[in-house]
Each structure stands twice: as structure tokens, then as C-alpha cells.
Design a protein around this motif. Structure first.
Motif, PDB file in Angstrom:
ATOM      1  N   SER A 179       0.789  -1.197   0.167  1.00 41.64           N
ATOM      2  CA  SER A 179       0.164  -0.064  -0.230  1.00 41.64           C
ATOM      3  C   SER A 179       0.885   1.178   0.123  1.00 41.64           C
ATOM      4  CB  SER A 179      -1.024  -0.039   1.187  1.00 41.64           C
ATOM      5  OG  SER A 179      -0.204  -0.046   2.536  1.00 41.64           O
ATOM      6  N   THR A 180       2.029   1.070   0.751  1.00 36.98           N
ATOM      7  CA  THR A 180       2.912   2.362   0.503  1.00 36.98           C
ATOM      8  C   THR A 180       3.517   2.619  -0.772  1.00 36.98           C
ATOM      9  OG1 THR A 180       3.272   1.698   2.969  1.00 36.98           O
ATOM     10  CG2 THR A 180       4.991   3.345   1.728  1.00 36.98           C
ATOM     11  N   ILE A 181       3.887   1.579  -1.467  1.00 34.69           N
ATOM     12  CA  ILE A 181       4.201   1.687  -2.791  1.00 34.69           C
ATOM     13  C   ILE A 181       3.292   2.119  -3.737  1.00 34.69           C
ATOM     14  CG2 ILE A 181       5.176   0.334  -4.786  1.00 34.69           C
ATOM     15  CD1 ILE A 181       6.633  -1.551  -2.680  1.00 34.69           C
ATOM     16  N   THR A 182       2.254   1.678  -3.510  1.00 39.66           N
ATOM     17  CA  THR A 182       0.925   2.142  -4.349  1.00 39.66           C
ATOM     18  C   THR A 182       0.488   3.757  -4.101  1.00 39.66           C
ATOM     19  OG1 THR A 182       0.140  -0.124  -4.223  1.00 39.66           O
ATOM     20  CG2 THR A 182      -1.360   1.751  -5.051  1.00 39.66           C
ATOM     21  N   ALA A 183       0.580   4.039  -2.732  1.00 44.42           N
ATOM     22  CA  ALA A 183       0.438   5.452  -2.580  1.00 44.42           C
ATOM     23  C   ALA A 183       1.395   6.227  -3.275  1.00 44.42           C
ATOM     24  CB  ALA A 183       0.344   5.717  -0.878  1.00 44.42           C
ATOM     25  N   ALA A 184       2.880   5.911  -3.075  1.00 40.83           N
ATOM     26  CA  ALA A 184       3.995   6.700  -3.564  1.00 40.83           C
ATOM     27  C   ALA A 184       3.794   6.797  -5.136  1.00 40.83           C
ATOM     28  CB  ALA A 184       5.057   5.834  -3.161  1.00 40.83           C
ATOM     29  N   LEU A 185       3.251   5.653  -5.766  1.00 44.18           N
ATOM     30  CA  LEU A 185       3.342   5.747  -7.228  1.00 44.18           C
ATOM     31  C   LEU A 185       2.368   6.705  -7.666  1.00 44.18           C
ATOM     32  CD1 LEU A 185       3.637   2.136  -8.183  1.00 44.18           C
ATOM     33  CD2 LEU A 185       5.490   3.862  -8.536  1.00 44.18           C
ATOM     34  N   HIS A 186       1.105   6.750  -6.791  1.00 46.27           N
ATOM     35  CA  HIS A 186      -0.062   7.573  -7.142  1.00 46.27           C
ATOM     36  C   HIS A 186       0.326   9.023  -7.096  1.00 46.27           C
ATOM     37  CE1 HIS A 186      -3.685   5.484  -8.110  1.00 46.27           C
ATOM     38  NE2 HIS A 186      -3.415   4.450  -7.199  1.00 46.27           N
ATOM     39  N   GLN A 187       1.058   9.262  -6.080  1.00 45.81           N
ATOM     40  CA  GLN A 187       1.615  10.773  -5.595  1.00 45.81           C
ATOM     41  C   GLN A 187       2.584  10.972  -6.877  1.00 45.81           C
ATOM     42  OE1 GLN A 187       3.213  10.417  -1.581  1.00 45.81           O
ATOM     43  NE2 GLN A 187       1.395  10.589  -0.789  1.00 45.81           N
ATOM     44  N   ASN A 188       3.283  10.288  -7.446  1.00 51.66           N
ATOM     45  CA  ASN A 188       4.156  10.739  -8.545  1.00 51.66           C
ATOM     46  C   ASN A 188       3.558  10.515  -9.777  1.00 51.66           C
ATOM     47  OD1 ASN A 188       6.661  11.351  -6.625  1.00 51.66           O
ATOM     48  ND2 ASN A 188       7.033   9.206  -6.502  1.00 51.66           N
TER      49      ASN A 188
END
Length: 156
Positions: free
Chosen positions: A107-116
């Protein structure tokens, strides 16, 4: 660079070195002389002295907010992986981040990808699909309308 500086793992200078920088500044030495004497970059000397003038201390002050799970460097690495292979799974990205030494949840990786903005193309694709569905509905309605008109003219 001094032996002490090479051994350090973080980018933060020891407090006693920061105190020596401030002491030399108070004695009237300039940034350039302090930098040369202590083998510290001039910009670092300037920032330490500025911090001392603002807060009256050279100690490390508490930071605001929660520390990030993924570093800026880790985020960039994940974005590079996604750009290289857009169909990469989150589990594979998690493995890559673990290899870099930054283990975190999916979920942290997914959130980081969404933010970028990595999933922006997916969002745009959904919008296009929605627009296409609306267009198909309109086409269907006009075809039904024409069909009804044609059948009514044939009956008359």
C-alpha cells in the motif's frame, strides 16, 4: 576529508563539530577559514551558523511530521522501474525496494506511485472509456430512433 567524516553514515555532522564551527565564528573567523580549517564545505558552515543564529543551539531539533517510509531516492527508483516496465506488479516493486534496503508495504508503494503520477495514464484511460461509452449510447439511441422511424413509414 577527515577520518571522522568518512566513518559517519548519516549526513549529519556531530554536535561537537558544529559547536567548534560556532565557536570559531564567534571568535571572528570567516566562513572560508572555518571551512578550510575543519574540512567542511563552506555552505555547511553557513547553514550551521544560520541555524545557530535562528534557534540559539547547534543540537538537532525535532522534525515536524512523521518520517517517510520511502526515501526520495527510493521513490525515484520505483518510478524508474515503472517507466522501464509499465506492467510490473506491486509485489515485484516491493521486492525491488527490499533489495534497495527500503522494505515497505504494498500500500505504501501504491500510494507513492499515485503521488508521483504513475497511474495518471490509467485514470485518463478510464475517462476515455467513459466518453466512448457515452458516445456508443448516443449512437445506439440514434440508430433505434431511425429504426423506429423507418418501421413507421413502412407501416403507413
Amino acid at each position: 576529508m577527515s577520518e571522522q567524516m568518512r566513518i559517519m553514515r548519516s549526513k549529519e555532522l556531530p554536535e561537537e563539530l558544529r559547536d567548534r564551527i560556532v565557536a570559531r565564528h564567534r571568535s571572528g573567523q570567516g566562513y572560508k577559514k572555518i571551512s578550510a580549517a575543519l574540512k567542511v564545505p563552506k555552505s555547511t558552515v553557513a547553514s550551521i551558523i544560520l541555524k545557530w543564529k535562528m534557534f540559539g543551539t547547534t543540537r538537532t531539533l525535532p522534525r515536524a511530521g512523521r518520517p517517510a517510509k520511502l526515501s526520495y531516492r527510493g521513490r525515484r527508483a520505483l518510478m524508474r522501474e515503472v517507466k522501464k516496465n509499465p506492467k510490473i506488479t506491486v509485489a515485484e516493486l516491493q521486492r525491488c525496494s527490499r533489495e534497495m534496503g527500503e522494505s515497505c508495504r504494498k500500500s505504501t508503494i501504491t500510494a507513492a506511485l499515485h503521488q508521483n503520477g504513475a497511474f495518471a495514464s490509467l485514470d485518463e484511460r478510464h475517462e476515455l472509456e467513459d466518453d466512448a461509452a457515452v458516445m456508443l449510447d448516443l449512437i445506439d439511441q440514434t440508430q433505434i430512433h431511425h429504426h423506429l422511424q423507418n418501421t413507421q413509414t413502412l407501416r403507413a
